[in-house]
Design an enzyme around this catalytic site. Structure first.
Site, mmCIF file in Angstrom:
data_model
loop_
_atom_site.group_PDB
_atom_site.id
_atom_site.type_symbol
_atom_site.label_atom_id
_atom_site.label_comp_id
_atom_site.label_asym_id
_atom_site.label_seq_id
_atom_site.Cartn_x
_atom_site.Cartn_y
_atom_site.Cartn_z
ATOM 1 N N HIS A 103 -0.643 53.259 45.492
ATOM 2 C CA HIS A 103 -1.391 52.472 45.440
ATOM 3 C C HIS A 103 -3.066 53.244 45.515
ATOM 4 O O HIS A 103 -2.779 54.087 45.015
ATOM 5 C CB HIS A 103 -1.955 51.899 47.225
ATOM 6 C CG HIS A 103 -2.661 53.931 47.628
ATOM 7 N ND1 HIS A 103 -3.777 54.142 47.936
ATOM 8 C CD2 HIS A 103 -1.898 54.359 48.489
ATOM 9 C CE1 HIS A 103 -4.033 55.490 48.481
ATOM 10 N NE2 HIS A 103 -2.460 55.709 49.222
ATOM 11 N N ARG A 106 -8.965 54.535 47.455
ATOM 12 C CA ARG A 106 -9.034 54.058 47.992
ATOM 13 C C ARG A 106 -10.160 54.902 49.154
ATOM 14 O O ARG A 106 -10.723 55.676 48.208
ATOM 15 C CB ARG A 106 -7.926 54.397 49.223
ATOM 16 C CG ARG A 106 -7.180 55.619 50.415
ATOM 17 C CD ARG A 106 -6.411 56.034 51.422
ATOM 18 N NE ARG A 106 -6.149 57.901 50.854
ATOM 19 C CZ ARG A 106 -6.596 58.671 50.974
ATOM 20 N NH1 ARG A 106 -7.772 58.202 51.560
ATOM 21 N NH2 ARG A 106 -6.084 59.600 51.168
ATOM 22 N N ARG A 186 -3.692 48.604 51.811
ATOM 23 C CA ARG A 186 -4.293 49.052 50.557
ATOM 24 C C ARG A 186 -2.681 48.683 49.384
ATOM 25 O O ARG A 186 -3.232 48.675 48.896
ATOM 26 C CB ARG A 186 -4.241 50.291 50.520
ATOM 27 C CG ARG A 186 -4.289 51.484 51.184
ATOM 28 C CD ARG A 186 -4.608 52.995 51.027
ATOM 29 N NE ARG A 186 -3.804 53.865 51.646
ATOM 30 C CZ ARG A 186 -4.065 53.909 53.376
ATOM 31 N NH1 ARG A 186 -4.236 53.664 54.020
ATOM 32 N NH2 ARG A 186 -3.782 55.347 53.273
ATOM 33 N N LYS A 310 0.662 68.821 49.651
ATOM 34 C CA LYS A 310 1.894 68.354 48.733
ATOM 35 C C LYS A 310 3.032 68.542 48.982
ATOM 36 O O LYS A 310 3.785 68.397 49.262
ATOM 37 C CB LYS A 310 1.786 67.094 47.338
ATOM 38 C CG LYS A 310 0.362 66.630 48.096
ATOM 39 C CD LYS A 310 0.553 65.268 48.569
ATOM 40 C CE LYS A 310 -1.032 64.720 49.035
ATOM 41 N NZ LYS A 310 -0.712 63.486 50.248
ATOM 42 N N HIS A 371 2.911 55.264 48.828
ATOM 43 C CA HIS A 371 2.182 56.485 49.211
ATOM 44 C C HIS A 371 2.637 57.489 48.643
ATOM 45 O O HIS A 371 3.074 57.584 47.916
ATOM 46 C CB HIS A 371 1.931 56.298 50.616
ATOM 47 C CG HIS A 371 1.582 54.966 51.464
ATOM 48 N ND1 HIS A 371 0.128 55.093 51.921
ATOM 49 C CD2 HIS A 371 2.327 54.943 52.340
ATOM 50 C CE1 HIS A 371 0.109 53.898 53.094
ATOM 51 N NE2 HIS A 371 1.623 53.212 52.861
ATOM 52 N N ASP A 372 1.037 58.282 48.393
ATOM 53 C CA ASP A 372 1.316 59.419 47.719
ATOM 54 C C ASP A 372 2.575 60.631 48.039
ATOM 55 O O ASP A 372 3.223 60.731 47.358
ATOM 56 C CB ASP A 372 -0.232 59.977 47.332
ATOM 57 C CG ASP A 372 -0.502 60.596 48.403
ATOM 58 O OD1 ASP A 372 -0.543 60.193 49.786
ATOM 59 O OD2 ASP A 372 -1.659 61.537 48.559
#
Ligand SMILES: *[C@@H]1O[C@H](CO)[C@@H](O)[C@H](O)[C@H]1NC(C)=O
Ligand SMILES: *[C@@H]1O[C@H](CO)[C@@H](O)[C@H](O)[C@H]1NC(C)=O
Ligand SMILES: *[C@@H]1O[C@H](CO)[C@@H](O)[C@H](O)[C@H]1NC(C)=O
Ligand SMILES: *[C@@H]1O[C@H](CO)[C@@H](O)[C@H](O)[C@H]1NC(C)=O
Ligand SMILES: *[C@@H]1O[C@H](CO)[C@@H](O)[C@H](O)[C@H]1NC(C)=O
Ligand SMILES: *[C@@H]1O[C@H](CO)[C@@H](O)[C@H](O)[C@H]1NC(C)=O
Ligand SMILES: *[C@@H]1O[C@H](CO)[C@@H](O)[C@H](O)[C@H]1NC(C)=O
Ligand SMILES: *[C@@H]1O[C@H](CO)[C@@H](O)[C@H](O)[C@H]1NC(C)=O
Length: 481
Positions: A103, A106, A186, A310, A371-372
């Site tokens: 997305h 945000r 989103r 991550k 999403h990431d």
């Protein structure tokens, strides 16, 4: 913008031979499976450094959208192309494209919002003496929560424009992009804005629609919530927190000295730094928070925090459990590339994926919104960005590390898998090939013997995806433990 409209049609007079290593074709499936698994198990089983090709940025313009440091805001980085788009060899014609896109920008999520406000309050209840911090007294925090910002909507729209322009040749009235989104608002809004940009770029001749919204409450290949064991361990790790103490210590000292009595701790500083990207993408204008933290050289450390988060979240550092969440999408991708039914026993929704209305095969254009964390899981499941364990206390090789979240999952990040049909004069290189681009940079794919153009023969690519095809060798079972 001319590089966006480069032609992919083979030049009729082209004689450039396609050299594709067939090295791995013909090796036993078992050996390939072992290879893929070794690659995936990299953090524990160190791989020889020569197998790791460090990406080099080839973009002619790496200027951040909101100032030079806006390319190192970790997962809060606004999308920028990591490399200039390079068309496939002229003897190849793209016949399918698969886009997996994060997305757009945000607002902060609920829990960070509280922490940002609390840190801000500490500064605003005292008298600020330091000139460079004066603006803080007058700053009003009025950001939304969770949702796409107007800038994020624009990013998604622009991505739709670019996708239409780049892949026009794949689009026809009965061959519009097939679009899916994970159910977060989103993500749905990003898909909607992407289709709007795509339609506008075609002068409303082609108007794709969002066809499937996959609920994040069930099996969802576009979200990372499907592995219960992992969501338990998802809270910010102590070790990542230790990095905050290392990189923010002098910044915290500076802020406390400039606002006597504020009593900020290092975690407050981490959240205050986040104000830079978040206020910027909320207002589509560089925030004064960015100038403050840029002057304190905060962003390299901030980026590395994101890299660690991550890597040890859904990336290589999370044993096999993080990558396990990328298996479902990878198997869907293989189904589309090979025009065969999805074979997956992880996060796919079998009802959706067995129905041609919700999972059509034999299409030329697919776009999925996500999403990431899921993107990171997919990269890792596919064997992209192989990176030895990141050091919690020192970003020793930050300049050359392949694991840079700002270049992997910025806002509106996209992985694009192009399938193409190639021919050469001798005929020996004829056939179907794939290549993978992440934020426009073509990825090396050593596990399927990719050539100088980073193309893999389709069959070798499929074989290289043994981790996904074998459900992560039983790893998925650990998710329900
Ligand atoms: C470089 O990129 C930035 C941000 O994407 C843009 O604002 C700027 O105009 C670009 N510069 C050139 C010379 O294209
Ligand atoms: C903050 O606001 C006050 C009152 O509006 C104003 O006098 C002052 O100049 C402002 N300070 C800064 C640093 O903008
Ligand atoms: C674009 O995103 C905004 C949120 O920023 C949303 O309100 C709007 O409905 C989206 N547009 C489309 C066409 O989906
Ligand atoms: C903090 O400042 C000290 C003293 O100037 C310096 O030695 C140290 O390297 C700095 N730490 C960081 C993380 O920048
Ligand atoms: C969801 O996934 C599990 C396996 O992880 C499977 O047993 C179940 O049938 C799936 N449900 C649907 C609706 O696909
Ligand atoms: C796939 O599409 C092509 C072109 O539209 C068509 O010729 C072919 O029969 C289709 N194959 C399958 C298996 O549906
Ligand atoms: C991590 O970096 C620190 C500081 O440079 C170093 O002392 C330590 O040995 C490194 N750890 C590993 C596992 O490489
Ligand atoms: C599905 O994948 C499993 C595991 O790789 C394999 O054993 C099975 O034969 C596959 N099924 C089909 C229909 O291809």
């Amino acid at each position: 913008m001319s590089h966006l409209t480069a032609s992919y049609r083979p030049h009729p007079q082209s004689t450039r031979p396609l050299i594709v290593s067939k090295m791995l074709v013909g090796t036993s499936l078992l050996a390939l499976a072992a290879l893929a698994h070794d690659v995936l198990a990299l953090p524990s089983a160190a791989q020889s450094p020569s197998a790791i090709r460090i990406r080099k940025s080839t973009a002619t313009n790496t200027t951040g959208v909101f100032g030079p440091d806006s390319t190192i805001w970790a997962e809060d980085t606004p999308y920028f192309p990591v490399a200039d788009y390079v068309a496939p060899p002229s003897n190849c014609e793209i016949d399918q494209v698969n886009i997996l896109e994060r997305h757009g920008a945000r607002y902060p999520k609920k829990s960070p919002t509280k922490k940002i406000k609390s840190a801000l309050k500490k500064l605003q209840k005292v008298t600020i003496t330091e000139t460079s911090m004066q603006f803080i007294s007058n700053f009003t925090y009025d950001l939304g929560e969770d949702d796409l910002t107007p800038y994020g909507a624009l990013q998604s729209y622009d991505a739709g424009v670019e996708a239409y322009q780049r892949y026009t040749s794949l689009v026809e009235a009965n061959g519009l992009p097939f679009v899916r989104a994970s159910s977060s608002q989103r993500v749905v809004d990003s898909a909607g804005n992407w289709t709007a940009g795509f339609a506008a770029a075609s002068n409303s001749v082609y108007t794709p629609v969002l066809s499937v919204i996959i609920s994040e409450d069930g099996n969802d290949t576009l979200n990372d919530g499907s592995c219960a064991a992992l969501s338990d361990s998802d809270s910010p790790g102590d070790q990542e927190a230790a990095w905050i103490d290392i990189y923010t210590v002098n910044i915290t000292d500076y802020l406390n000295a400039g606002a006597p009595g504020a009593g900020l701790d290092n975690t407050d500083t981490q959240y205050l730094i986040e104000l830079c990207p978040f206020v910027t993408v909320a207002n589509s204008e560089r925030s004064e928070w960015c100038d403050l933290f840029s002057s304190l050289d905060a962003f390299p450390g901030f980026e590395y925090y994101g890299d660690l988060d991550k890597y040890y979240g859904t990336g290589w550092g999370q044993g096999d459990l993080g990558p396990a969440q990328g298996i479902g999408y990878t198997n869907e991708l293989l189904a589309r590339l090979t025009n065969t039914a999805v074979n997956d026993s992880t996060s796919t929704d079998t009802t959706l994926d067995s129905n041609p209305a919700t999972f059509p095969l034999n299409r030329t254009f697919y776009a999925d919104f996500t999403h990431d964390d899921l993107l990171i899981a997919v990269y890792s499941a596919m064997g992209l960005f192989p990176t030895p364990a990141l050091n919690y206390s020192s970003p020793d090789d930050q300049e050359t590390s392949a694991w840079r979240v700002s270049e992997m999952t910025p806002f509106a990040a996209r992985m694009v898998v192009e399938r193409m049909s190639c021919s050469d004069e001798s005929g020996s290189g004829d056939g179907e090939y794939v290549r993978v681009l992440v934020n426009q940079a073509v990825q090396p794919m050593p596990s399927c013997g990719s050539d100088d153009n980073d193309l893999c023969a389709l069959d070798a690519f499929v074989e290289s995806q043994a981790f996904a095809r074998n459900s992560g060798y039983g790893i998925w079972n650990e998710c329900s433990d």
